[in-house]
Write a protein that holds these residues in place. Structure first.
Motif, PDB file in Angstrom:
ATOM      1  N   LEU A  86       0.820  -1.208   0.000  1.00 16.42           N
ATOM      2  CA  LEU A  86       0.000   0.000   0.000  1.00 16.42           C
ATOM      3  C   LEU A  86       0.851   1.254   0.000  1.00 16.42           C
ATOM      4  CD1 LEU A  86      -2.740  -1.278   2.411  1.00 16.42           C
ATOM      5  CD2 LEU A  86      -3.180  -0.276   0.166  1.00 16.42           C
ATOM      6  N   LYS A  87       0.312   2.274  -0.665  1.00 13.87           N
ATOM      7  CA  LYS A  87       0.985   3.560  -0.791  1.00 13.87           C
ATOM      8  C   LYS A  87       0.107   4.655  -0.179  1.00 13.87           C
ATOM      9  CE  LYS A  87       2.859   2.028  -5.234  1.00 13.87           C
ATOM     10  NZ  LYS A  87       2.959   2.329  -6.674  1.00 13.87           N
ATOM     11  N   PRO A  88       0.690   5.754   0.252  1.00 14.81           N
ATOM     12  CA  PRO A  88      -0.129   6.848   0.795  1.00 14.81           C
ATOM     13  C   PRO A  88      -1.220   7.303  -0.171  1.00 14.81           C
ATOM     14  CG  PRO A  88       2.163   7.216   1.334  1.00 14.81           C
ATOM     15  CD  PRO A  88       2.133   6.019   0.416  1.00 14.81           C
ATOM     16  N   GLU A  89      -0.970   7.215  -1.456  1.00 11.02           N
ATOM     17  CA  GLU A  89      -1.985   7.630  -2.436  1.00 11.02           C
ATOM     18  C   GLU A  89      -3.149   6.651  -2.561  1.00 11.02           C
ATOM     19  OE1 GLU A  89       1.319   7.386  -2.921  1.00 11.02           O
ATOM     20  OE2 GLU A  89       1.791   6.610  -4.937  1.00 11.02           O
ATOM     21  N   ASP A  90      -3.070   5.527  -1.851  1.00 10.40           N
ATOM     22  CA  ASP A  90      -4.204   4.599  -1.794  1.00 10.40           C
ATOM     23  C   ASP A  90      -5.197   5.005  -0.704  1.00 10.40           C
ATOM     24  OD1 ASP A  90      -1.886   1.930  -2.357  1.00 10.40           O
ATOM     25  OD2 ASP A  90      -3.275   2.792  -3.816  1.00 10.40           O
ATOM     26  N   THR A  91      -4.860   6.012   0.083  1.00 14.79           N
ATOM     27  CA  THR A  91      -5.761   6.481   1.139  1.00 14.79           C
ATOM     28  C   THR A  91      -7.074   6.966   0.525  1.00 14.79           C
ATOM     29  OG1 THR A  91      -3.959   7.121   2.622  1.00 14.79           O
ATOM     30  CG2 THR A  91      -6.079   8.217   2.938  1.00 14.79           C
ATOM     31  N   ALA A  92      -8.184   6.334   0.948  1.00 11.92           N
ATOM     32  CA  ALA A  92      -9.496   6.622   0.368  1.00 11.92           C
ATOM     33  C   ALA A  92     -10.550   5.842   1.124  1.00 11.92           C
ATOM     34  CB  ALA A  92      -9.521   6.240  -1.116  1.00 11.92           C
ATOM     35  N   THR A  93     -11.804   6.104   0.782  1.00 16.62           N
ATOM     36  CA  THR A  93     -12.909   5.269   1.249  1.00 16.62           C
ATOM     37  C   THR A  93     -13.229   4.267   0.157  1.00 16.62           C
ATOM     38  OG1 THR A  93     -13.826   7.022   2.629  1.00 16.62           O
ATOM     39  CG2 THR A  93     -15.301   5.238   1.993  1.00 16.62           C
ATOM     40  N   TYR A  94     -13.200   2.989   0.515  1.00 17.53           N
ATOM     41  CA  TYR A  94     -13.401   1.903  -0.443  1.00 17.53           C
ATOM     42  C   TYR A  94     -14.814   1.339  -0.298  1.00 17.53           C
ATOM     43  CZ  TYR A  94      -8.439   1.972  -1.524  1.00 17.53           C
ATOM     44  OH  TYR A  94      -7.188   2.351  -1.945  1.00 17.53           O
ATOM     45  N   SER A  95     -15.492   1.210  -1.434  1.00 26.61           N
ATOM     46  CA  SER A  95     -16.860   0.707  -1.441  1.00 26.61           C
ATOM     47  C   SER A  95     -16.989  -0.444  -2.425  1.00 26.61           C
ATOM     48  CB  SER A  95     -17.840   1.806  -1.867  1.00 26.61           C
ATOM     49  OG  SER A  95     -17.776   2.921  -1.009  1.00 26.61           O
ATOM     50  N   CYS A  96     -17.865  -1.376  -2.102  1.00 26.50           N
ATOM     51  CA  CYS A  96     -18.135  -2.434  -3.061  1.00 26.50           C
ATOM     52  C   CYS A  96     -19.444  -2.151  -3.779  1.00 26.50           C
ATOM     53  CB  CYS A  96     -18.120  -3.814  -2.426  1.00 26.50           C
ATOM     54  SG  CYS A  96     -19.396  -4.122  -1.212  1.00 26.50           S
ATOM     55  N   LYS A  97     -19.523  -2.655  -4.988  1.00 23.02           N
ATOM     56  CA  LYS A  97     -20.686  -2.465  -5.837  1.00 23.02           C
ATOM     57  C   LYS A  97     -21.115  -3.798  -6.412  1.00 23.02           C
ATOM     58  CE  LYS A  97     -20.735  -1.384 -10.214  1.00 23.02           C
ATOM     59  NZ  LYS A  97     -20.554  -0.672 -11.510  1.00 23.02           N
ATOM     60  N   ALA A  98     -22.429  -4.018  -6.407  1.00 21.83           N
ATOM     61  CA  ALA A  98     -22.992  -5.208  -7.032  1.00 21.83           C
ATOM     62  C   ALA A  98     -23.771  -4.778  -8.262  1.00 21.83           C
ATOM     63  CB  ALA A  98     -23.913  -5.932  -6.057  1.00 21.83           C
ATOM     64  N   HIS A  99     -23.494  -5.412  -9.379  1.00 16.93           N
ATOM     65  CA  HIS A  99     -24.211  -5.106 -10.613  1.00 16.93           C
ATOM     66  C   HIS A  99     -25.022  -6.314 -11.043  1.00 16.93           C
ATOM     67  CE1 HIS A  99     -25.267  -3.503 -14.471  1.00 16.93           C
ATOM     68  NE2 HIS A  99     -24.724  -4.543 -15.079  1.00 16.93           N
ATOM     69  N   ASP A 100     -26.342  -6.109 -11.146  1.00 13.36           N
ATOM     70  CA  ASP A 100     -27.259  -7.141 -11.633  1.00 13.36           C
ATOM     71  C   ASP A 100     -27.373  -6.965 -13.137  1.00 13.36           C
ATOM     72  OD1 ASP A 100     -30.789  -7.905 -10.945  1.00 13.36           O
ATOM     73  OD2 ASP A 100     -29.377  -8.682 -12.423  1.00 13.36           O
ATOM     74  N   PRO A 101     -26.733  -7.826 -13.931  1.00 14.26           N
ATOM     75  CA  PRO A 101     -26.735  -7.644 -15.377  1.00 14.26           C
ATOM     76  C   PRO A 101     -28.086  -7.917 -16.022  1.00 14.26           C
ATOM     77  CG  PRO A 101     -25.660  -9.694 -14.817  1.00 14.26           C
ATOM     78  CD  PRO A 101     -25.952  -9.005 -13.519  1.00 14.26           C
ATOM     79  N   VAL A 102     -28.954  -8.663 -15.346  1.00 12.60           N
ATOM     80  CA  VAL A 102     -30.264  -8.984 -15.912  1.00 12.60           C
ATOM     81  C   VAL A 102     -31.167  -7.747 -15.887  1.00 12.60           C
ATOM     82  CG1 VAL A 102     -32.325 -10.401 -15.656  1.00 12.60           C
ATOM     83  CG2 VAL A 102     -30.060 -11.399 -15.281  1.00 12.60           C
ATOM     84  N   ASN A 103     -31.192  -7.086 -14.753  1.00 11.72           N
ATOM     85  CA  ASN A 103     -32.049  -5.918 -14.571  1.00 11.72           C
ATOM     86  C   ASN A 103     -31.292  -4.599 -14.680  1.00 11.72           C
ATOM     87  OD1 ASN A 103     -34.617  -7.339 -13.779  1.00 11.72           O
ATOM     88  ND2 ASN A 103     -33.256  -8.132 -12.194  1.00 11.72           N
ATOM     89  N   ASP A 104     -29.990  -4.678 -14.925  1.00 15.64           N
ATOM     90  CA  ASP A 104     -29.144  -3.486 -15.033  1.00 15.64           C
ATOM     91  C   ASP A 104     -29.302  -2.586 -13.808  1.00 15.64           C
ATOM     92  OD1 ASP A 104     -28.670  -0.671 -17.287  1.00 15.64           O
ATOM     93  OD2 ASP A 104     -27.221  -1.866 -16.147  1.00 15.64           O
ATOM     94  N   LEU A 105     -29.140  -3.177 -12.638  1.00 14.88           N
ATOM     95  CA  LEU A 105     -29.248  -2.447 -11.369  1.00 14.88           C
ATOM     96  C   LEU A 105     -27.943  -2.501 -10.611  1.00 14.88           C
ATOM     97  CD1 LEU A 105     -32.741  -3.656 -10.081  1.00 14.88           C
ATOM     98  CD2 LEU A 105     -32.183  -1.396 -11.003  1.00 14.88           C
ATOM     99  N   ASN A 106     -27.600  -1.403  -9.961  1.00 17.00           N
ATOM    100  CA  ASN A 106     -26.406  -1.343  -9.123  1.00 17.00           C
ATOM    101  C   ASN A 106     -26.793  -1.133  -7.669  1.00 17.00           C
ATOM    102  OD1 ASN A 106     -24.511  -1.550 -11.241  1.00 17.00           O
ATOM    103  ND2 ASN A 106     -24.724   0.634 -11.684  1.00 17.00           N
ATOM    104  N   SER A 107     -26.047  -1.791  -6.781  1.00 17.40           N
ATOM    105  CA  SER A 107     -26.179  -1.578  -5.344  1.00 17.40           C
ATOM    106  C   SER A 107     -24.814  -1.222  -4.793  1.00 17.40           C
ATOM    107  CB  SER A 107     -26.704  -2.843  -4.649  1.00 17.40           C
ATOM    108  OG  SER A 107     -27.951  -3.244  -5.169  1.00 17.40           O
ATOM    109  N   TRP A 108     -24.798  -0.350  -3.797  1.00 15.19           N
ATOM    110  CA  TRP A 108     -23.541   0.119  -3.216  1.00 15.19           C
ATOM    111  C   TRP A 108     -23.528  -0.057  -1.713  1.00 15.19           C
ATOM    112  CZ3 TRP A 108     -19.487   2.031  -6.091  1.00 15.19           C
ATOM    113  CH2 TRP A 108     -19.750   2.364  -7.417  1.00 15.19           C
ATOM    114  N   GLY A 109     -22.352  -0.335  -1.176  1.00 15.46           N
ATOM    115  CA  GLY A 109     -22.166  -0.322   0.257  1.00 15.46           C
ATOM    116  C   GLY A 109     -21.815   1.074   0.737  1.00 15.46           C
TER     117      GLY A 109
END
Length: 118
Positions: A86-109
């Motif tokens: 890891l590098k200092p420039e990796d400092t951030a808020t990390y979120s996961c995303k789920a993509h439903d390809p059938v309904n083209d919907l995204n969900s986020w944490g």
């Protein structure tokens, strides 16, 4: 939509490692393509890595290629991001995303914060 909860963030020194986890609930996990994004303070969210629903294909941002690894466990409805060197420039808020390809919907944490000290 799917509910996503991230964990594993924290403070680490440069050169260290962290394992981020994201647990999903509410929808069928195995049909979703999953991804990690990160957001720097005052900036737009940016792509980090993605993995197909079958787990057989991944892709990464150039800035993390060779240092981060995305993986998933469909039996546990989990997606992971192993972050090494890891590098200092990796400092951030990390979120996961789920993509439903059938309904083209995204969900986020809500995200988990990673701070890398120099």
């Amino acid at each position: 939509q799917m509910r996503l909860v991230e964990s594993g963030g924290g403070l680490v020194q440069a050169g260290g490692s962290l394992l981020l986890s994201c647990v999903a609930s509410g929808r069928t996990f195995s049909i979703h393509d999953m991804a990690w994004y990160r957001q720097f303070p005052g900036k737009e969210r940016e792509f980090v890595a993605t993995i197909r629903r079958t787990g057989d294909s991944t892709s990464y941002a150039d800035s993390v290629k060779g240092r981060f690894t995305i993986s998933r466990d469909n039996a546990k409805s989990m997606v992971y991001l192993q972050m090494n060197n890891l590098k200092p420039e990796d400092t951030a808020t990390y979120s996961c995303k789920a993509h439903d390809p059938v309904n083209d919907l995204n969900s986020w944490g809500q995200g988990t914060q990673v701070i890398v000290s120099s």
